[in-house]
Design an enzyme around this catalytic site. Structure first.
Site, short mmCIF file in Angstrom:
data_model
loop_
_atom_site.label_atom_id
_atom_site.label_comp_id
_atom_site.label_asym_id
_atom_site.label_seq_id
_atom_site.Cartn_x
_atom_site.Cartn_y
_atom_site.Cartn_z
CE1 TYR A 141 -2.53 -3.58 1.02
CE2 TYR A 141 -4.43 -1.73 1.58
CZ TYR A 141 -3.94 -3.26 1.37
OH TYR A 141 -4.82 -4.13 1.36
CE LYS A 211 2.89 -18.03 0.67
NZ LYS A 211 2.17 -19.50 0.88
CG ASP A 244 -0.83 -19.77 2.25
OD1 ASP A 244 -0.24 -19.50 3.28
OD2 ASP A 244 -0.43 -20.62 1.42
CG ASP A 268 -7.20 -4.48 3.99
OD1 ASP A 268 -8.06 -4.50 4.50
OD2 ASP A 268 -7.05 -4.16 2.82
MG MG Z 1 -10.08 -3.97 4.02
#
Ligand code: MG
Ligand code: NAI
Length: 372
Positions: A141, A211, A244, A268
């Site tokens: 982001y 990850k 995951d 998020d």
């Molecule tokens: Mg969101």
């Protein structure tokens, strides 16, 4: 107690409706506060070419906290097409004001508590109590993106010896790049925030979500930093899991988890998953917290299809107001407010559509206020 200065930023769609609900509750609590309205959102993009005008930035510089509703965001081209005629063709680019706000004010902690309140028909399982700490300023982001890859960068990439393959033979307008940038500083401070929370509230375990086995440089560093910070908290267990796998394990056994900490994107994702387990968007609240300023909001967006109907659930925003009270040092009021929300949910007399009921946004606010 001092008089708190609070910026009030309704934004778009249902943002104003849920903030109206939160205000009913804050007023009933007799919070000693001055609320100052601020402009943010789509209307200001269309009319002024900036969804986060400088006057709003200046307002935020002088307040103790802010409540934010929601904004509407659209892809770059759709956004440009809605600009008022005199602003079109000037090269203005839409950027999400909330992402900008987080970066501009260094609101590096995104804290999303997810509690299953007893009697909520939307609970996935009873007694879930998860606290998600999401890094809030960088990662994918960071805003470093290339729709058309600059020649120099394309050249550098084409020279890489690793067989990255298909894109190396493509022309630069045939692929796009979004850069994942993580710093040690931000990784360390979000992990520390998670551990400090765990210490303060006697939580037993902090799980780092990453990850690192595939995204080695950035996530590898995040995990390494987390392990260093964890040494300062010998009484709290450190655990880690791939994003995951984490999604599966969380659903399988949410009770195995306690406090979660993650870089921006995984945070998020995981916070939406956790929110859904305790009632969904009508219950997901969020604090964007820096050293000087904190901005509280529901995690949901502007829900355009319900705008103007006073139909959506304001509990997420009321819980965000509760988080703001904690930030302002009004812990007693925060506790009273959470207790009132618990009672209303447990009684089940007032329920918005998402909970299977027909009550309206402000009915819910008045029901909570009546318990205060
Ligand atoms: Mg969101
Ligand atoms: P959304 O969160 O606005 O709504 C999705 C659906 O969730 C709604 O249609 C509704 O069914 C349900 N919902 C949302 N809030 C609810 C509530 N309080 N009570 C009950 N049900 C609720 O997400 P969507 O539709 O993907 O995005 C709409 C706009 O909001 C987009 O422009 C998007 O970019 C923006 N957005 C803004 C955010 C922010 O301001 N922080 C966050 C997420 C989306």
């Amino acid at each position: 107690m001092k008089r708190h200065k609070i910026a009030w930023l309704p934004g778009d769609g249902i943002g104003g409706e849920v903030l109206e609900a939160a205000r009913i509750v804050l007023d009933k609590l007799n919070l000693n506060a001055e609320y100052i309205d601020g402009d943010i959102g789509w209307e200001f993009w269309r009319k002024e070419g900036d969804p986060f005008p400088q006057r709003t930035i200046d307002l935020l510089k002088g307040v103790d906290a802010a409540m934010f509703g929601a904004i509407t965001s659209k892809p770059v081209k759709a956004a440009e097409s809605e600009l008022s005629p005199e602003l079109k063709g000037k090269g203005l680019i839409y950027r999400s004001p909330i992402v900008r706000m987080r970066q501009l004010f260094d609101l590096y902690i995104c804290f999303r508590p997810c509690k299953a309140y007893e009697g909520n028909p939307l609970n996935y399982k009873e007694n879930i109590d998860l606290a998600v700490f999401r890094e809030n300023t960088e990662d994918l982001y960071a805003g470093v993106e290339f729709n058309t890859v600059p020649d120099e960068l394309a050249k550098t990439l084409s020279k890489l010896s690793k067989p990255f393959a298909p894109f190396q033979s493509l022309s630069p307008d045939q692929y796009a790049i979004s850069v994942k940038i993580n710093t040690r500083k931000s990784s360390e401070r979000i992990v520390r925030a998670a551990f400090e929370f765990a210490k303060k509230f006697r939580r037993k375990k902090v799980t780092v979500v990453h990850k690192a086995n595939v995204v080695r440089a950035t996530d590898g560093m995040f995990l390494e930093v987390a392990r260093e910070v964890a040494k300062e908290y010998p009484d709290i267990q450190l655990d880690d899991a791939n994003i995951d796998a984490m999604c599966m394990w969380l659903l399988k056994n949410p009770y195995n988890y306690d406090v979660l900490v993650a870089p921006n994107l995984y945070g998020d994702i995981i916070s939406d998953l956790c929110a859904q387990m305790v009632g969904g968007l009508g219950f997901g609240c969020s604090g964007n917290i820096g050293d000087k300023l904190a901005v509280f909001e529901p995690t949901h967006g502007s829900a355009p299809k319900y705008a103007g109907q006073y139909k959506v659930n304001p509990i997420a925003t009321i819980l965000a107001a509760k988080m703001m009270l904690e930030w302002l040092g009004e812990t007693e009021k925060a506790e009273v407010l959470e207790k009132a929300v618990k009672e209303v949910v447990k009684e089940g007399k007032v329920r918005t559509y998402d909970m299977g009921g027909q009550s309206k946004t402000l009915d819910m606010a008045h029901a909570v206020a009546a318990k205060l």
